[in-house]
Design an enzyme around this catalytic site. Structure first.
Site, mmCIF file in Angstrom:
data_model
loop_
_atom_site.group_PDB
_atom_site.id
_atom_site.type_symbol
_atom_site.label_atom_id
_atom_site.label_comp_id
_atom_site.label_asym_id
_atom_site.label_seq_id
_atom_site.Cartn_x
_atom_site.Cartn_y
_atom_site.Cartn_z
ATOM 1 N N CYS A 109 -4.638 1.563 -0.485
ATOM 2 C CA CYS A 109 -5.101 2.296 0.694
ATOM 3 C C CYS A 109 -4.220 1.998 1.892
ATOM 4 O O CYS A 109 -3.472 1.021 1.921
ATOM 5 C CB CYS A 109 -6.566 2.003 1.002
ATOM 6 S SG CYS A 109 -6.961 0.319 1.464
ATOM 7 N N CYS A 110 -4.290 2.896 2.875
ATOM 8 C CA CYS A 110 -3.530 2.784 4.111
ATOM 9 C C CYS A 110 -2.036 2.838 3.795
ATOM 10 O O CYS A 110 -1.571 3.785 3.178
ATOM 11 C CB CYS A 110 -3.932 1.501 4.844
ATOM 12 S SG CYS A 110 -3.373 1.409 6.560
#
Length: 224
Positions: free
Chosen positions: A135-136
């Site tokens: 994620c990110c």
């Protein structure tokens, strides 16, 4: 039996380590789904230490494993000890530590290198056909290591809501396929068993980030 999921951290703090809210959301959602999280971090010096009040580097020196232990409440192992054989999946939360301590993306972009320990772990899970959640900013690791993979870091057009959208363009130049998505959405690459979500790549309410990470965790466990 409970699924065993390796969670790899990169320090403690958005500007020089793992993004704390993202790491916490991963652990909360794994717990809610009845999975067992096993935390790891590389035993290496941080690239630098950032004063999170001033947003500026300081002369301090800190260790990635020691700092990651703050998030893990002390229950963490050296990444060198991670053995994919006994685990069902891998998740790497975001934060600038991914781009500074797990790789050199922060300074070199698409021309970066990925830490050998981190690359070995990613390749081990990939070779074993075990799912990987990112994620990110952490999907850049997959973009660098697995050419042709499908990932999302949100949107590819920079604006106030998506201030880091140029990341998507750099990933495309590495030969991967970027899928535009909203912060509460995930993208699943079924061929590579990659599950990605944008998290704080988006200027969004924290509960939306939390919800997107929850979907990522559930998809990873579904594939495990």
């Amino acid at each position: 039996m409970a699924k065993r999921v390796a969670v790899v951290l990169a320090g403690c703090g958005v500007f020089d380590g793992s993004e704390i809210h993202e790491a916490s959301a991963v652990l909360v959602h794994l717990s809610r789904e009845g999975a067992q999280a096993e935390l790891y971090a590389p035993n290496i010096p941080q690239m630098h230490v950032v004063d999170h009040v001033k947003g500026q580097p300081t002369p301090e020196q800190r260790n990635v494993l020691v700092e990651s232990a703050r998030i893990a409440r002390g229950s963490i192992k050296d990444l060198a000890e991670l053995d994919a054989k006994g685990l069902d999946a891998l998740i790497i939360p975001g934060g600038f530590g991914v781009a500074k301590n797990l790789s050199t993306w922060a300074t070199q972009g698409k021309n970066c290198s990925v830490s050998k320990e981190v690359e070995d772990v990613l390749r081990a899970f990939h070779a074993a056909h075990k799912p990987i959640g990112l994620c990110c900013i952490s999907p850049v690791l997959a973009a660098k290591i697995f050419p042709g993979c499908e990932v999302t870091v949100g949107h590819d057009t920079e604006c106030e809501q998506w201030p880091y959208a140029r990341t998507a363009e750099a990933m495309k130049e590495l030969g991967c396929r970027h899928i535009n998505s909203q912060v509460t959405e995930v993208h699943v690459d079924p061929r590579n068993l990659l599950v990605t979500t944008s998290a704080f790549m988006c200027n969004a309410p924290i509960h939306h980030v939390h919800d997107g990470i929850g979907k990522m965790v559930r998809e990873v466990l579904r594939l495990a």
